[in-house]
Design a protein around this motif. Structure first.
Motif, mmCIF file in Angstrom:
data_model
loop_
_atom_site.group_PDB
_atom_site.id
_atom_site.type_symbol
_atom_site.label_atom_id
_atom_site.label_comp_id
_atom_site.label_asym_id
_atom_site.label_seq_id
_atom_site.Cartn_x
_atom_site.Cartn_y
_atom_site.Cartn_z
ATOM 1 N N PHE A 1 0.857 -1.184 0.000
ATOM 2 C CA PHE A 1 0.000 0.000 0.000
ATOM 3 C C PHE A 1 0.890 1.230 0.000
ATOM 4 N N ALA A 2 0.466 2.275 -0.695
ATOM 5 C CA ALA A 2 1.188 3.546 -0.671
ATOM 6 C C ALA A 2 0.222 4.682 -0.975
ATOM 7 N N VAL A 3 0.500 5.838 -0.383
ATOM 8 C CA VAL A 3 -0.270 7.055 -0.668
ATOM 9 C C VAL A 3 0.653 8.252 -0.467
ATOM 10 N N ASP A 4 0.567 9.219 -1.359
ATOM 11 C CA ASP A 4 1.275 10.483 -1.188
ATOM 12 C C ASP A 4 0.374 11.430 -0.406
ATOM 13 N N TYR A 5 0.979 12.222 0.487
ATOM 14 C CA TYR A 5 0.176 13.158 1.269
ATOM 15 C C TYR A 5 0.988 14.399 1.609
ATOM 16 N N THR A 6 0.282 15.451 1.919
ATOM 17 C CA THR A 6 0.895 16.668 2.436
ATOM 18 C C THR A 6 -0.086 17.317 3.404
ATOM 19 N N VAL A 7 0.458 18.067 4.332
ATOM 20 C CA VAL A 7 -0.384 18.795 5.273
ATOM 21 C C VAL A 7 0.082 20.242 5.321
ATOM 22 N N CYS A 8 -0.849 21.139 5.516
ATOM 23 C CA CYS A 8 -0.551 22.558 5.686
ATOM 24 C C CYS A 8 -1.028 22.952 7.081
ATOM 25 N N ALA A 9 -0.064 23.133 7.983
ATOM 26 C CA ALA A 9 -0.410 23.489 9.360
ATOM 27 C C ALA A 9 -1.091 24.849 9.421
ATOM 28 N N HIS A 10 -0.676 25.756 8.543
ATOM 29 C CA HIS A 10 -1.268 27.093 8.521
ATOM 30 C C HIS A 10 -2.748 27.038 8.131
ATOM 31 N N CYS A 11 -3.053 26.304 7.060
ATOM 32 C CA CYS A 11 -4.442 26.199 6.560
ATOM 33 C C CYS A 11 -5.276 25.185 7.335
ATOM 34 N N GLY B 1 -3.707 2.740 7.025
ATOM 35 C CA GLY B 1 -2.708 3.749 6.704
ATOM 36 C C GLY B 1 -3.267 5.160 6.773
ATOM 37 N N LEU B 2 -4.434 5.368 6.187
ATOM 38 C CA LEU B 2 -5.059 6.693 6.226
ATOM 39 C C LEU B 2 -5.527 7.042 7.638
ATOM 40 N N GLY B 3 -5.990 6.038 8.370
ATOM 41 C CA GLY B 3 -6.396 6.265 9.758
ATOM 42 C C GLY B 3 -5.223 6.698 10.623
ATOM 43 N N ALA B 4 -4.056 6.090 10.408
ATOM 44 C CA ALA B 4 -2.865 6.480 11.166
ATOM 45 C C ALA B 4 -2.471 7.918 10.840
ATOM 46 N N LEU B 5 -2.578 8.314 9.577
ATOM 47 C CA LEU B 5 -2.286 9.702 9.212
ATOM 48 C C LEU B 5 -3.243 10.668 9.898
ATOM 49 N N ARG B 6 -4.522 10.302 9.955
ATOM 50 C CA ARG B 6 -5.499 11.165 10.638
ATOM 51 C C ARG B 6 -5.162 11.321 12.119
ATOM 52 N N LEU B 7 -4.743 10.237 12.755
ATOM 53 C CA LEU B 7 -4.381 10.306 14.177
ATOM 54 C C LEU B 7 -3.135 11.153 14.402
ATOM 55 N N GLU B 8 -2.198 11.126 13.456
ATOM 56 C CA GLU B 8 -0.975 11.903 13.578
ATOM 57 C C GLU B 8 -1.198 13.398 13.346
ATOM 58 N N HIS B 9 -2.277 13.728 12.659
ATOM 59 C CA HIS B 9 -2.573 15.111 12.320
ATOM 60 C C HIS B 9 -4.005 15.471 12.748
ATOM 61 N N PRO B 10 -4.260 15.472 14.040
ATOM 62 C CA PRO B 10 -5.623 15.734 14.517
ATOM 63 C C PRO B 10 -6.061 17.161 14.172
ATOM 64 N N GLY B 11 -7.346 17.293 13.907
ATOM 65 C CA GLY B 11 -7.917 18.607 13.659
ATOM 66 C C GLY B 11 -7.775 19.106 12.239
ATOM 67 N N LEU B 12 -7.138 18.335 11.363
ATOM 68 C CA LEU B 12 -7.015 18.754 9.963
ATOM 69 C C LEU B 12 -8.246 18.313 9.184
ATOM 70 N N SER B 13 -8.583 19.076 8.180
ATOM 71 C CA SER B 13 -9.665 18.701 7.268
ATOM 72 C C SER B 13 -9.078 17.993 6.072
#
Length: 126
Positions: free
Chosen positions: A81-91, A114-126
């Motif tokens: 499994f693989a997914v590319d992702y980015t987060v913007c802390a400002h936005c 995998g996506l669930g783990a990303l959500r847990l690592e970055h709480p509060g992001l849309s």
């Protein structure tokens, strides 16, 4: 669909999704140069390097998108499994692109984990 053993291994891998090995995106100086230059300086002149860590789950710089990361699950020498992702802390926004699961490992919960783990690592992001 893969064999019963492959399916069991993929299910076990999905359960480990929060145990991630990380690779830095270049040296500290390369990161500073990229930040200052908007991504123009500080990259290796030879192009992209695909990083594979000896770990079930890994988080590495994306080989396709500057400034993005790739979350991947490794199983039996395959990128299951693989997914590319980015987060913007400002936005307070996160993006994912091109989620991929090998056919023999589909329906084993790798993408969900995998996506669930990303959500847990970055709480509060849309």
């Amino acid at each position: 669909m893969g064999s019963v053993d492959e399916r069991q291994e993929a299910l076990a891998l999905a359960a480990q999704a929060r145990e991630v090995a990380w690779a830095a995106d270049g040296t500290p100086w390369q990161r500073v140069l990229r930040a200052i230059s908007g991504g123009r300086w500080g990259r290796q002149p030879t192009g992209w390097t695909v990083i594979r860590l000896n770990a079930p789950w890994q988080d590495t710089p994306s080989s396709e998108r500057p400034g993005w990361r790739e979350r991947a699950a490794n199983l039996a020498g395959d990128v299951a499994f693989a997914v590319d992702y980015t987060v913007c802390a400002h936005c307070r926004l996160g993006w994912v692109e091109q989620p991929y699961t090998m056919e023999k490992y589909q329906r084993c919960g790798l993408a969900t984990a995998g996506l669930g783990a990303l959500r847990l690592e970055h709480p509060g992001l849309s």
